[in-house]
Motif scaffolding. Structure first.
Motif, PDB file in Angstrom:
ATOM      1  N   SER A  27      -4.559   9.307  -3.282  1.00  0.00           N
ATOM      2  CA  SER A  27      -2.369   9.947  -2.639  1.00  0.00           C
ATOM      3  C   SER A  27      -2.219   8.747  -2.783  1.00  0.00           C
ATOM      4  N   LYS A  28      -2.782   7.013  -2.479  1.00  0.00           N
ATOM      5  CA  LYS A  28      -2.364   5.927  -3.023  1.00  0.00           C
ATOM      6  C   LYS A  28      -1.827   5.862  -4.938  1.00  0.00           C
TER       7      LYS A  28
ATOM      8  N   MET B 174       0.231  -1.107   0.168  1.00  0.00           N
ATOM      9  CA  MET B 174       0.167  -0.351   0.428  1.00  0.00           C
ATOM     10  C   MET B 174       0.864   1.796   0.160  1.00  0.00           C
ATOM     11  N   GLY B 175       0.639   2.306  -0.860  1.00  0.00           N
ATOM     12  CA  GLY B 175       1.047   3.781  -0.346  1.00  0.00           C
ATOM     13  C   GLY B 175       0.933   4.299   0.903  1.00  0.00           C
ATOM     14  N   ALA B 176       2.008   5.649   0.833  1.00  0.00           N
ATOM     15  CA  ALA B 176       1.455   6.198   2.101  1.00  0.00           C
ATOM     16  C   ALA B 176       0.760   6.356   2.622  1.00  0.00           C
ATOM     17  N   VAL B 177       0.494   6.505   4.118  1.00  0.00           N
ATOM     18  CA  VAL B 177      -1.418   7.345   3.932  1.00  0.00           C
ATOM     19  C   VAL B 177      -1.274   8.613   3.942  1.00  0.00           C
ATOM     20  N   ASP B 178      -1.722   9.186   3.453  1.00  0.00           N
ATOM     21  CA  ASP B 178      -2.273  10.565   2.997  1.00  0.00           C
ATOM     22  C   ASP B 178      -2.393  11.407   4.749  1.00  0.00           C
TER      23      ASP B 178
ATOM     24  N   GLN C 189      -0.320  16.834   2.952  1.00  0.00           N
ATOM     25  CA  GLN C 189      -1.037  16.201   1.514  1.00  0.00           C
ATOM     26  C   GLN C 189      -2.581  17.228   1.711  1.00  0.00           C
TER      27      GLN C 189
ATOM     28  N   ASP D  98      -5.717  16.883  -0.219  1.00  0.00           N
ATOM     29  CA  ASP D  98      -6.495  16.354  -1.701  1.00  0.00           C
ATOM     30  C   ASP D  98      -7.420  15.818  -1.738  1.00  0.00           C
TER      31      ASP D  98
ATOM     32  N   ARG E 270      -1.332   8.245  -6.337  1.00  0.00           N
ATOM     33  CA  ARG E 270       0.003   8.923  -7.154  1.00  0.00           C
ATOM     34  C   ARG E 270       1.413   8.519  -6.217  1.00  0.00           C
ATOM     35  N   ALA E 271       1.246   8.312  -5.161  1.00  0.00           N
ATOM     36  CA  ALA E 271       2.463   7.024  -4.561  1.00  0.00           C
ATOM     37  C   ALA E 271       2.357   6.416  -5.572  1.00  0.00           C
TER      38      ALA E 271
END
Lengths: 112, 142
Positions: free
Chosen positions: B14-15, A1-5, A26, A28, B17-18
Protein backbone atom coordinates in the motif's frame (compact mmCIF):
# COMPACT_ATOMS: atom_id res chain seq x y z
CA UNK A 1 5.54 6.93 5.03
CA UNK A 2 2.46 6.32 2.96
CA UNK A 3 -1.06 5.95 4.20
CA UNK A 4 -1.74 2.95 6.35
CA UNK A 5 -3.67 0.34 4.44
CA UNK A 6 -6.77 -0.80 6.30
CA UNK A 7 -9.76 -2.99 5.62
CA UNK A 8 -12.90 -3.71 7.55
CA UNK A 9 -15.04 -6.72 6.73
CA UNK A 10 -18.40 -7.21 8.45
CA UNK A 11 -20.91 -9.99 7.87
CA UNK A 12 -24.46 -8.70 7.33
CA UNK A 13 -27.53 -10.21 5.72
CA UNK A 14 -29.94 -9.22 2.99
CA UNK A 15 -33.66 -9.20 3.87
CA UNK A 16 -33.93 -12.68 2.29
CA UNK A 17 -31.20 -14.00 4.60
CA UNK A 18 -28.37 -14.06 2.07
CA UNK A 19 -25.06 -13.39 3.85
CA UNK A 20 -23.39 -10.14 2.80
CA UNK A 21 -19.73 -9.46 3.49
CA UNK A 22 -19.46 -5.69 3.65
CA UNK A 23 -15.95 -4.56 2.73
CA UNK A 24 -14.60 -1.06 3.37
CA UNK A 25 -11.12 0.29 2.77
CA UNK A 26 -8.39 -1.38 0.74
CA UNK A 27 -8.13 -5.08 -0.05
CA UNK A 28 -4.62 -6.23 -0.89
CA UNK A 29 -1.88 -8.63 0.23
CA UNK A 30 -1.74 -7.09 3.72
CA UNK A 31 -5.48 -7.10 4.37
CA UNK A 32 -6.81 -10.12 2.47
CA UNK A 33 -6.66 -12.18 5.66
CA UNK A 34 -9.27 -9.88 7.23
CA UNK A 35 -11.67 -10.61 4.38
CA UNK A 36 -10.86 -14.33 4.54
CA UNK A 37 -11.75 -14.37 8.24
CA UNK A 38 -15.11 -12.72 7.51
CA UNK A 39 -15.76 -15.28 4.78
CA UNK A 40 -14.95 -18.09 7.21
CA UNK A 41 -17.81 -16.92 9.44
CA UNK A 42 -20.33 -17.55 6.67
CA UNK A 43 -21.83 -21.04 7.00
CA UNK A 44 -21.07 -23.25 4.02
CA UNK A 45 -23.79 -25.85 4.53
CA UNK A 46 -26.85 -26.68 6.56
CA UNK A 47 -28.31 -23.19 6.54
CA UNK A 48 -31.51 -22.14 4.84
CA UNK A 49 -29.52 -21.16 1.76
CA UNK A 50 -27.76 -24.49 1.51
CA UNK A 51 -30.11 -26.19 -0.90
CA UNK A 52 -29.00 -28.63 -3.61
CA UNK A 53 -25.67 -29.30 -1.96
CA UNK A 54 -24.21 -25.89 -2.64
CA UNK A 55 -22.88 -23.68 0.11
CA UNK A 56 -25.43 -21.01 -0.73
CA UNK A 57 -25.18 -17.48 -1.99
CA UNK A 58 -22.77 -14.95 -0.58
CA UNK A 59 -22.60 -11.31 -1.57
CA UNK A 60 -19.51 -9.11 -1.31
CA UNK A 61 -20.67 -5.51 -0.93
CA UNK A 62 -17.89 -3.27 -2.26
CA UNK A 63 -19.58 0.12 -2.13
CA UNK A 64 -16.96 1.37 0.32
CA UNK A 65 -14.03 -0.64 -1.00
CA UNK A 66 -11.75 1.97 -2.52
CA UNK A 67 -9.08 -0.43 -3.77
CA UNK A 68 -8.77 -4.10 -4.63
CA UNK A 69 -6.13 -6.06 -6.54
CA UNK A 70 -5.66 -9.75 -7.38
CA UNK A 71 -5.33 -10.52 -3.67
CA UNK A 72 -9.04 -9.67 -3.54
CA UNK A 73 -9.77 -12.03 -6.41
CA UNK A 74 -8.12 -14.74 -4.34
CA UNK A 75 -10.65 -14.11 -1.56
CA UNK A 76 -13.59 -14.17 -3.97
CA UNK A 77 -12.34 -17.38 -5.58
CA UNK A 78 -11.88 -18.97 -2.18
CA UNK A 79 -15.60 -18.42 -1.64
CA UNK A 80 -16.33 -19.99 -5.03
CA UNK A 81 -14.11 -22.97 -4.29
CA UNK A 82 -15.94 -23.65 -1.03
CA UNK A 83 -19.18 -23.94 -2.98
CA UNK A 84 -20.65 -20.48 -2.61
CA UNK A 85 -22.46 -18.74 -5.44
CA UNK A 86 -20.67 -15.39 -5.23
CA UNK A 87 -22.10 -12.03 -6.23
CA UNK A 88 -20.15 -8.78 -6.25
CA UNK A 89 -22.20 -5.73 -5.31
CA UNK A 90 -21.42 -2.10 -6.18
CA UNK A 91 -17.73 -2.40 -7.15
CA UNK A 92 -15.74 0.53 -8.53
CA UNK A 93 -15.00 0.70 -12.24
CA UNK A 94 -11.44 -0.47 -11.60
CA UNK A 95 -12.67 -3.56 -9.76
CA UNK A 96 -15.16 -4.25 -12.56
CA UNK A 97 -12.28 -4.11 -14.98
CA UNK A 98 -10.16 -6.50 -12.89
CA UNK A 99 -12.96 -9.06 -12.93
CA UNK A 100 -13.61 -8.65 -16.65
CA UNK A 101 -9.97 -8.66 -17.72
CA UNK A 102 -9.21 -11.86 -15.80
CA UNK A 103 -12.12 -13.71 -17.41
CA UNK A 104 -14.05 -14.07 -14.16
CA UNK A 105 -17.25 -12.25 -15.13
CA UNK A 106 -19.30 -15.45 -15.24
CA UNK A 107 -18.31 -16.91 -11.89
CA UNK A 108 -18.18 -13.51 -10.18
CA UNK A 109 -21.34 -11.81 -11.42
CA UNK A 110 -21.71 -8.14 -10.60
CA UNK A 111 -24.88 -6.54 -9.37
CA UNK A 112 -25.36 -2.78 -9.35
CA UNK B 1 12.48 9.76 -12.51
CA UNK B 2 11.44 9.30 -8.92
CA UNK B 3 11.95 6.10 -6.97
CA UNK B 4 11.43 4.60 -3.54
CA UNK B 5 12.63 1.47 -1.79
CA UNK B 6 10.40 -0.76 0.31
CA UNK B 7 11.16 -3.58 2.74
CA UNK B 8 9.94 -7.17 2.43
CA UNK B 9 6.66 -6.63 4.27
CA UNK B 10 3.00 -6.85 3.24
CA UNK B 11 2.41 -3.24 4.30
CA UNK B 12 4.92 -2.15 1.64
CA UNK B 13 2.32 -2.81 -1.05
CA UNK B 14 0.00 0.00 0.00
CA UNK B 15 2.93 2.33 0.60
CA UNK B 16 4.14 1.70 -2.94
CA UNK B 17 0.64 2.46 -4.23
CA UNK B 18 0.54 5.73 -2.33
CA UNK B 19 3.95 6.65 -3.73
CA UNK B 20 2.87 6.05 -7.32
CA UNK B 21 -0.48 7.80 -6.84
CA UNK B 22 1.37 10.85 -5.57
CA UNK B 23 3.95 10.76 -8.36
CA UNK B 24 1.16 10.56 -10.94
CA UNK B 25 -0.98 13.27 -9.45
CA UNK B 26 -0.88 15.25 -12.73
CA UNK B 27 -2.20 12.48 -14.98
CA UNK B 28 -5.87 11.66 -15.63
CA UNK B 29 -7.47 9.73 -12.80
CA UNK B 30 -8.23 6.60 -14.82
CA UNK B 31 -4.63 6.25 -15.94
CA UNK B 32 -3.44 6.86 -12.40
CA UNK B 33 -5.81 4.17 -11.11
CA UNK B 34 -4.42 1.70 -13.65
CA UNK B 35 -0.82 2.49 -12.72
CA UNK B 36 -1.60 2.19 -9.02
CA UNK B 37 -3.25 -1.21 -9.57
CA UNK B 38 -0.30 -2.45 -11.62
CA UNK B 39 2.07 -1.24 -8.91
CA UNK B 40 0.11 -3.23 -6.37
CA UNK B 41 0.36 -6.39 -8.47
CA UNK B 42 4.09 -6.02 -9.09
CA UNK B 43 4.85 -5.19 -5.46
CA UNK B 44 2.79 -8.19 -4.37
CA UNK B 45 4.77 -10.40 -6.76
CA UNK B 46 8.07 -9.09 -5.39
CA UNK B 47 7.02 -10.01 -1.87
CA UNK B 48 5.21 -13.30 -2.47
CA UNK B 49 7.27 -14.76 -5.33
CA UNK B 50 10.69 -13.13 -5.12
CA UNK B 51 10.56 -12.87 -1.30
CA UNK B 52 12.43 -9.63 -1.69
CA UNK B 53 12.48 -5.97 -0.79
CA UNK B 54 11.82 -3.90 -3.88
CA UNK B 55 12.25 -0.52 -5.51
CA UNK B 56 9.50 1.31 -7.37
CA UNK B 57 10.46 3.88 -9.98
CA UNK B 58 8.16 6.16 -11.92
CA UNK B 59 8.97 8.34 -14.90
CA UNK B 60 6.35 10.72 -16.23
CA UNK B 61 6.71 12.44 -19.57
CA UNK B 62 4.17 14.29 -21.68
CA UNK B 63 3.40 11.09 -23.56
CA UNK B 64 4.12 8.20 -21.24
CA UNK B 65 4.16 6.85 -17.75
CA UNK B 66 7.00 4.38 -17.23
CA UNK B 67 6.76 2.24 -14.14
CA UNK B 68 9.24 -0.35 -12.88
CA UNK B 69 9.36 -2.58 -9.83
CA UNK B 70 12.79 -4.07 -9.19
CA UNK B 71 13.49 -6.83 -6.70
CA UNK B 72 16.58 -8.76 -5.66
CA UNK B 73 14.96 -12.17 -5.90
CA UNK B 74 16.73 -13.15 -9.11
CA UNK B 75 13.80 -15.05 -10.57
CA UNK B 76 11.79 -14.50 -13.71
CA UNK B 77 8.07 -13.82 -13.43
CA UNK B 78 5.87 -15.43 -16.02
CA UNK B 79 2.35 -15.13 -17.23
CA UNK B 80 0.58 -18.26 -16.09
CA UNK B 81 -2.38 -20.15 -17.42
CA UNK B 82 -4.92 -20.10 -14.66
CA UNK B 83 -7.84 -22.43 -14.34
CA UNK B 84 -11.27 -20.80 -14.19
CA UNK B 85 -11.42 -20.79 -10.40
CA UNK B 86 -7.75 -21.08 -9.46
CA UNK B 87 -7.23 -18.64 -6.65
CA UNK B 88 -3.75 -17.32 -7.50
CA UNK B 89 -1.70 -16.29 -10.51
CA UNK B 90 -3.65 -13.42 -12.04
CA UNK B 91 -1.36 -10.53 -11.13
CA UNK B 92 0.63 -10.43 -14.36
CA UNK B 93 -2.54 -11.03 -16.35
CA UNK B 94 -3.86 -7.77 -14.93
CA UNK B 95 -0.56 -6.03 -15.67
CA UNK B 96 -0.49 -7.27 -19.26
CA UNK B 97 -4.05 -6.21 -19.93
CA UNK B 98 -3.78 -2.73 -18.42
CA UNK B 99 -0.32 -1.63 -19.57
CA UNK B 100 0.39 -0.64 -23.16
CA UNK B 101 3.73 -2.44 -23.03
CA UNK B 102 5.45 -4.47 -20.36
CA UNK B 103 8.48 -6.65 -19.98
CA UNK B 104 11.14 -8.02 -17.68
CA UNK B 105 14.78 -7.03 -17.36
CA UNK B 106 16.99 -9.43 -15.44
CA UNK B 107 20.46 -8.32 -14.52
CA UNK B 108 22.69 -10.08 -12.04
CA UNK B 109 20.44 -10.82 -9.10
CA UNK B 110 17.95 -8.07 -9.88
CA UNK B 111 14.70 -8.57 -11.69
CA UNK B 112 12.87 -5.52 -12.94
CA UNK B 113 9.35 -5.75 -14.27
CA UNK B 114 8.49 -2.60 -16.19
CA UNK B 115 5.51 -1.29 -18.03
CA UNK B 116 4.45 1.81 -19.88
CA UNK B 117 1.14 3.57 -20.22
CA UNK B 118 0.37 6.14 -22.87
CA UNK B 119 -0.93 9.40 -21.50
CA UNK B 120 -4.14 9.96 -23.42
CA UNK B 121 -6.31 12.84 -22.30
CA UNK B 122 -9.49 10.94 -23.06
CA UNK B 123 -8.47 7.42 -22.09
CA UNK B 124 -11.25 5.41 -20.54
CA UNK B 125 -11.53 2.06 -18.89
CA UNK B 126 -13.55 0.85 -21.84
CA UNK B 127 -10.80 1.63 -24.33
CA UNK B 128 -9.64 -1.57 -25.95
CA UNK B 129 -6.50 -2.35 -27.82
CA UNK B 130 -3.89 -2.29 -25.11
CA UNK B 131 -1.57 -5.21 -25.58
CA UNK B 132 1.10 -6.60 -23.39
CA UNK B 133 4.39 -7.53 -24.97
CA UNK B 134 5.13 -11.21 -24.41
CA UNK B 135 8.18 -11.95 -22.36
CA UNK B 136 10.60 -14.13 -24.30
CA UNK B 137 12.39 -17.04 -22.68
CA UNK B 138 10.79 -16.54 -19.33
CA UNK B 139 11.10 -19.27 -16.78
CA UNK B 140 9.27 -20.10 -13.67
CA UNK B 141 10.57 -18.07 -10.79
CA UNK B 142 12.47 -20.28 -8.43
Amino acid sequence: MGAVDTLTAAVDHDPDGTPVIVLAGQLDLATAEIAQRALAKVPTAGGAAGRDGSAGDVVFDMADLTFMDSSGLTVLLTAVSTGHAVRVRRPTNVIRRIIATTGLSEILPIEP
Amino acid sequence: MTSAHYPLHPASVSKARAFVAHALDPVPEELRDCAVLVTSELATNAITHAHSAFTVSVTLTAEHVHLAVTDEGGGMPRLRDTGPTQAHGRGLLIVSSLADRWGVDAQNARTSVWCTFAVRPHATFDASGSQGVPVPDSDERS
